[in-house]
Design an enzyme around this catalytic site. Sequence first.
Site, PDB file in Angstrom:
ATOM      1  N   SER A 106     -28.062  27.715 -74.176  1.00 38.07           N
ATOM      2  CA  SER A 106     -29.390  27.854 -73.548  1.00 38.07           C
ATOM      3  C   SER A 106     -30.016  26.465 -73.462  1.00 38.07           C
ATOM      4  O   SER A 106     -29.621  25.554 -74.214  1.00 38.07           O
ATOM      5  CB  SER A 106     -30.266  28.752 -74.423  1.00 38.07           C
ATOM      6  OG  SER A 106     -31.620  28.685 -74.036  1.00 38.07           O
ATOM      7  N   TYR A 123     -33.886  31.052 -82.397  1.00 39.02           N
ATOM      8  CA  TYR A 123     -32.971  31.124 -81.244  1.00 39.02           C
ATOM      9  C   TYR A 123     -32.411  29.730 -80.939  1.00 39.02           C
ATOM     10  O   TYR A 123     -31.202  29.570 -80.704  1.00 39.02           O
ATOM     11  CB  TYR A 123     -33.742  31.690 -80.049  1.00 39.02           C
ATOM     12  CG  TYR A 123     -32.966  31.854 -78.773  1.00 39.02           C
ATOM     13  CD1 TYR A 123     -32.050  32.890 -78.607  1.00 39.02           C
ATOM     14  CD2 TYR A 123     -33.186  30.996 -77.689  1.00 39.02           C
ATOM     15  CE1 TYR A 123     -31.364  33.055 -77.410  1.00 39.02           C
ATOM     16  CE2 TYR A 123     -32.507  31.154 -76.490  1.00 39.02           C
ATOM     17  CZ  TYR A 123     -31.593  32.187 -76.358  1.00 39.02           C
ATOM     18  OH  TYR A 123     -30.918  32.345 -75.168  1.00 39.02           O
TER      19      TYR A 123
HETATM   20  P1  NAP Z   1     -29.138  40.574 -71.826  1.00 39.46           P
HETATM   21  O1  NAP Z   1     -29.574  41.025 -70.483  1.00 39.46           O
HETATM   22  O2  NAP Z   1     -29.997  40.895 -73.014  1.00 39.46           O
HETATM   23  O3  NAP Z   1     -27.624  41.032 -72.098  1.00 39.46           O
HETATM   24  C1  NAP Z   1     -27.007  40.693 -73.303  1.00 39.46           C
HETATM   25  C2  NAP Z   1     -25.840  41.623 -73.537  1.00 39.46           C
HETATM   26  O4  NAP Z   1     -25.257  41.284 -74.824  1.00 39.46           O
HETATM   27  C3  NAP Z   1     -26.261  43.085 -73.598  1.00 39.46           C
HETATM   28  O5  NAP Z   1     -25.383  43.870 -72.837  1.00 39.46           O
HETATM   29  C4  NAP Z   1     -26.190  43.386 -75.079  1.00 39.46           C
HETATM   30  O6  NAP Z   1     -25.864  44.739 -75.382  1.00 39.46           O
HETATM   31  C5  NAP Z   1     -25.034  42.493 -75.516  1.00 39.46           C
HETATM   32  N1  NAP Z   1     -24.986  42.321 -76.973  1.00 39.46           N
HETATM   33  C6  NAP Z   1     -26.014  42.198 -77.854  1.00 39.46           C
HETATM   34  N2  NAP Z   1     -25.549  42.126 -79.118  1.00 39.46           N
HETATM   35  C7  NAP Z   1     -24.198  42.215 -79.029  1.00 39.46           C
HETATM   36  C8  NAP Z   1     -23.152  42.207 -79.983  1.00 39.46           C
HETATM   37  N3  NAP Z   1     -23.381  42.125 -81.316  1.00 39.46           N
HETATM   38  N4  NAP Z   1     -21.864  42.303 -79.551  1.00 39.46           N
HETATM   39  C9  NAP Z   1     -21.595  42.413 -78.231  1.00 39.46           C
HETATM   40  N5  NAP Z   1     -22.545  42.440 -77.275  1.00 39.46           N
HETATM   41  C10 NAP Z   1     -23.838  42.331 -77.673  1.00 39.46           C
HETATM   42  O7  NAP Z   1     -29.015  38.982 -71.858  1.00 39.46           O
HETATM   43  P2  NAP Z   1     -28.734  37.913 -70.689  1.00 39.46           P
HETATM   44  O8  NAP Z   1     -30.042  37.428 -70.211  1.00 39.46           O
HETATM   45  O9  NAP Z   1     -27.724  38.436 -69.727  1.00 39.46           O
HETATM   46  O10 NAP Z   1     -28.112  36.739 -71.585  1.00 39.46           O
HETATM   47  C11 NAP Z   1     -26.726  36.507 -71.717  1.00 39.46           C
HETATM   48  C12 NAP Z   1     -26.539  35.217 -72.503  1.00 39.46           C
HETATM   49  O11 NAP Z   1     -27.252  34.150 -71.851  1.00 39.46           O
HETATM   50  C13 NAP Z   1     -27.098  35.281 -73.939  1.00 39.46           C
HETATM   51  O12 NAP Z   1     -26.254  34.576 -74.815  1.00 39.46           O
HETATM   52  C14 NAP Z   1     -28.451  34.574 -73.815  1.00 39.46           C
HETATM   53  O13 NAP Z   1     -28.875  34.038 -75.047  1.00 39.46           O
HETATM   54  C15 NAP Z   1     -28.114  33.525 -72.783  1.00 39.46           C
HETATM   55  N6  NAP Z   1     -29.291  33.014 -72.060  1.00 39.46           N
HETATM   56  C16 NAP Z   1     -30.067  33.840 -71.308  1.00 39.46           C
HETATM   57  C17 NAP Z   1     -31.181  33.325 -70.654  1.00 39.46           C
HETATM   58  C18 NAP Z   1     -32.079  34.176 -69.794  1.00 39.46           C
HETATM   59  O14 NAP Z   1     -33.154  33.681 -69.383  1.00 39.46           O
HETATM   60  N7  NAP Z   1     -31.719  35.409 -69.461  1.00 39.46           N
HETATM   61  C19 NAP Z   1     -31.519  31.968 -70.790  1.00 39.46           C
HETATM   62  C20 NAP Z   1     -30.685  31.160 -71.576  1.00 39.46           C
HETATM   63  C21 NAP Z   1     -29.574  31.685 -72.205  1.00 39.46           C
HETATM   64  P3  NAP Z   1     -27.036  45.839 -75.639  1.00 39.46           P
HETATM   65  O15 NAP Z   1     -27.669  46.056 -74.319  1.00 39.46           O
HETATM   66  O16 NAP Z   1     -26.299  47.025 -76.133  1.00 39.46           O
HETATM   67  O17 NAP Z   1     -27.957  45.220 -76.646  1.00 39.46           O
END
Ligand code: NAP
Length: 269
Positions: free
Chosen positions: A149, A162
């Site tokens: 991130s 985080y």
């Molecule tokens: P998201 O919409 O919250 O999706 C995250 C996914 O990870 C969900 O399907 C969740 O499952 C799953 N997950 C959570 N805990 C888990 C575990 N223990 N084992 C396996 N899967 C698990 O998040 P996103 O925005 O797509 O983010 C994806 C990645 O990008 C993350 O690492 C996040 O930190 C990073 N990121 C995101 C942003 C942003 O603005 N969106 C910015 C910077 C970095 P459940 O639905 O069942 O909980």
Amino acid sequence: MSDADDFRLDGKAALITGGARGIGAECARVLAAAGADVMLTDLPGPTGPATAESIAGGRAAYRDLDVTREQDWIAAIDATISTFGRLDILVNNAGIEIMGEIADVSQDEFRRIMAINVEGVYLGCKQAVRAMRPRGRSAGGGSIINISSVAGMVGVPWLSAYSASKGAVRTLTKGVAVECGRLGYGIRCNSVHPGVVATEMAESFFRKNQALAGAESLEQIATVFTQAHPIGRMGVPRDIANAVRFLASDAAAWITGAELAVDGGWTAT
Ligand code: NAP
């Protein structure tokens, strides 16, 4: 073969964590469209299998994988190699966010975010390297892409825990990259650092920011974060998935240990 073919992923197999929705699901769609076979994984639930079924391009399958459980990792990598014959790409995407003033973050919350965001990536790197190295079950080397991130590069209010987890992902990546390079494993490892990307995580991030900042509306928060990106908009999952596709491909053959900010210029300011 033209130079452009270096960007294709035909004949490669990928495993993606947290792939049911958001950035992970889009990575699966983009890698499959580029020709890869994709093993989509996530916590148990109906969304992951449905996402896998909807994917066009390369072959796609689904398997439960809680990234904090080493046995799940071993089983998911075995399943990928049994199903597709190989493992070439790992996208460590699963992650959670915890927001709050550092003075209020509990030790249990801190340990939970480290367990998923850091231990999960460590286990993935460990098991993927075991499979991809010359004496492994899929001995052809590979590309590991860890989703960090902007918060793993710079401080962001209410995101200290985080940030700690995503900063650890950044340097874990470099360690794996240098070690695998020196050992001649043919395994590259890079981190991707998204700005704010429109997913469920971002929606929750805005709601919590509104409460913590005492802002009048979600629109006010959205405006602040839009302006944090010099390019003038927030990200969409495709922005991240395209960078992942590049790092997964042979076009990135000389890139390892790199941190790729995909953030509309946030960290350039
Ligand atoms: P998201 O919409 O919250 O999706 C995250 C996914 O990870 C969900 O399907 C969740 O499952 C799953 N997950 C959570 N805990 C888990 C575990 N223990 N084992 C396996 N899967 C698990 O998040 P996103 O925005 O797509 O983010 C994806 C990645 O990008 C993350 O690492 C996040 O930190 C990073 N990121 C995101 C942003 C942003 O603005 N969106 C910015 C910077 C970095 P459940 O639905 O069942 O909980």
